[in-house]
Design a protein around this motif. Structure first.
Motif, PDB file in Angstrom:
ATOM      1  N   ALA A 171      77.209  56.022 115.918  1.00 50.30           N
ATOM      2  CA  ALA A 171      76.229  57.107 116.040  1.00 50.30           C
ATOM      3  C   ALA A 171      76.429  57.809 117.383  1.00 50.30           C
ATOM      4  O   ALA A 171      76.236  57.204 118.435  1.00 50.30           O
ATOM      5  N   LYS A 172      76.790  59.073 117.338  1.00 44.62           N
ATOM      6  CA  LYS A 172      77.104  59.800 118.568  1.00 44.62           C
ATOM      7  C   LYS A 172      75.970  60.730 118.988  1.00 44.62           C
ATOM      8  O   LYS A 172      75.354  60.547 120.021  1.00 44.62           O
ATOM      9  N   VAL A 174      72.801  61.420 118.651  1.00 43.81           N
ATOM     10  CA  VAL A 174      71.426  61.044 118.328  1.00 43.81           C
ATOM     11  C   VAL A 174      70.733  60.625 119.609  1.00 43.81           C
ATOM     12  O   VAL A 174      71.374  60.383 120.637  1.00 43.81           O
ATOM     13  N   ARG A 176      69.519  58.191 121.944  1.00 48.93           N
ATOM     14  CA  ARG A 176      69.940  56.809 122.102  1.00 48.93           C
ATOM     15  C   ARG A 176      68.751  55.858 122.241  1.00 48.93           C
ATOM     16  O   ARG A 176      68.799  54.723 121.773  1.00 48.93           O
ATOM     17  N   LEU A 179      67.367  55.355 118.757  1.00 47.20           N
ATOM     18  CA  LEU A 179      68.314  54.570 117.954  1.00 47.20           C
ATOM     19  C   LEU A 179      68.324  53.109 118.385  1.00 47.20           C
ATOM     20  O   LEU A 179      68.304  52.198 117.545  1.00 47.20           O
TER      21      LEU A 179
END
Length: 317
Positions: A171-172, A174, A176, A179
């Protein structure tokens, strides 16, 4: 007979509360009795206050966590801080970061906000999900218990740290923090669910629960009015012990480079960056490591004390 009666009376623990005392009365007594618990509680409150007021503390120090101060580092020595102890001065209370000159005090207090926000949010997800699943599995039994128990086993069978690293690496673009909170929460709830399920199984056939069921109370009313208060003690104790683990997990993921991304500060990220300077600027490594150590230690000591008070059967062998 009189001579022997006095020692027996004196042997009773001083300050014991009468039978039927509430858990919070017991907790207050333990706070008075254990100096280590009082100190750990003060440290926990200090960290929470520091995280809550991080923007104001940074402003009080005069620097933002992303602000560079090139005048505080020596460009001819690889960007090492000017002055003793990593650049500690009236302008920079805990020194500065090598090369960039960013203020360590501002970055440490903002890192506390990030770490505690992730830890508290992930713990809330874990506790709410685990408590709901554990009560449902223990009270309803049958197919509900089977499905939820197998789901607990499936979740616990995953190598959680490796799976977290993989998900956070993929997942780049998003948020953080969101997440990390979600990913940590996904893998933490089965432990709480197992504890609550066992407590619910022991409570569901108690006289007051049977009486409520016979009187026609709905399952929701029984669960919220009779079962949930009965499992609240172990859940509170378990929650306090979860938080230091969450703080350590966030720091470990940030240390590995898959957690919070720069320029947002994190204790784990700062420790990872300080490895390259531990010989030339040890204070850059010592300061965030000390804050991380104190936070985890304080929450652990407080959690151990609450477990002994609120869940004595689970806390003592």
């Amino acid at each position: 007979m009189t001579a022997t009666a006095a020692p027996q009376t004196a042997s009773a623990p001083a300050g014991d509360l009468p039978p039927g005392s509430s858990p919070w009365q017991l907790a207050r007594r333990e706070l008075r009795r254990r100096p280590a618990v009082r100190v750990s509680l003060c440290v926990v409150l200090l960290f929470v206050l520091m995280a809550a007021t991080a923007p104001w503390l940074s402003a009080l120090g005069g620097w933002s966590p992303e602000e560079f101060d090139k005048s505080a580092v020596d460009p001819y020595l690889g960007g090492l801080p000017l002055g003793p102890f990593g650049g500690v001065s009236p302008e920079h209370w805990l020194g500065v970061e090598p090369v960039t000159g960013r203020d360590l005090f501002a970055r440490v207090v903002t890192g506390a906000q990030v770490s505690l926000l992730i830890a508290f949010s992930a713990t809330a997800i874990v506790v709410v999900t685990g408590t709901a699943a554990g009560i449902a599995a223990g009270y309803f039994g049958g197919r509900t218990d089977t499905v939820l128990s197998r789901l607990m086993d499936l979740t616990m069978s995953f190598p959680s740290l490796i799976f977290m690293i993989a998900m956070l690496s993929v997942a780049k673009d998003v948020n953080r923090i969101v997440l990390m909170t979600a990913v940590i929460g996904i893998f933490g709830w089965p432990g709480v669910a197992r504890v609550v399920r066992g407590q619910t199984l022991s409570l569901k056939h108690r006289e007051y629960v049977d009486a409520a069921r016979v009187s026609g109370s709905s399952s929701w009313r029984i669960l919220t009015r009779d079962v949930l208060p009965g499992v609240s003690g172990p859940v509170i104790a378990y929650t306090t012990l979860l938080i230091p683990g969450m703080i350590s997990t966030e720091a470990a993921l940030s240390y590995l480079g898959v957690g919070v991304r720069p320029p947002t500060p994190s204790w784990g990220q700062m420790i990872a960056e300080s490895v390259a300077f531990y010989e030339t600027d040890p204070m850059y490594f010592i300061i965030p490591s000390t804050f991380l150590f104190l936070a985890v230690l304080a929450f652990t000591l407080l959690g151990d004390a609450l477990r002994d008070i609120l869940d004595p059967r689970g806390g003592r062998s």
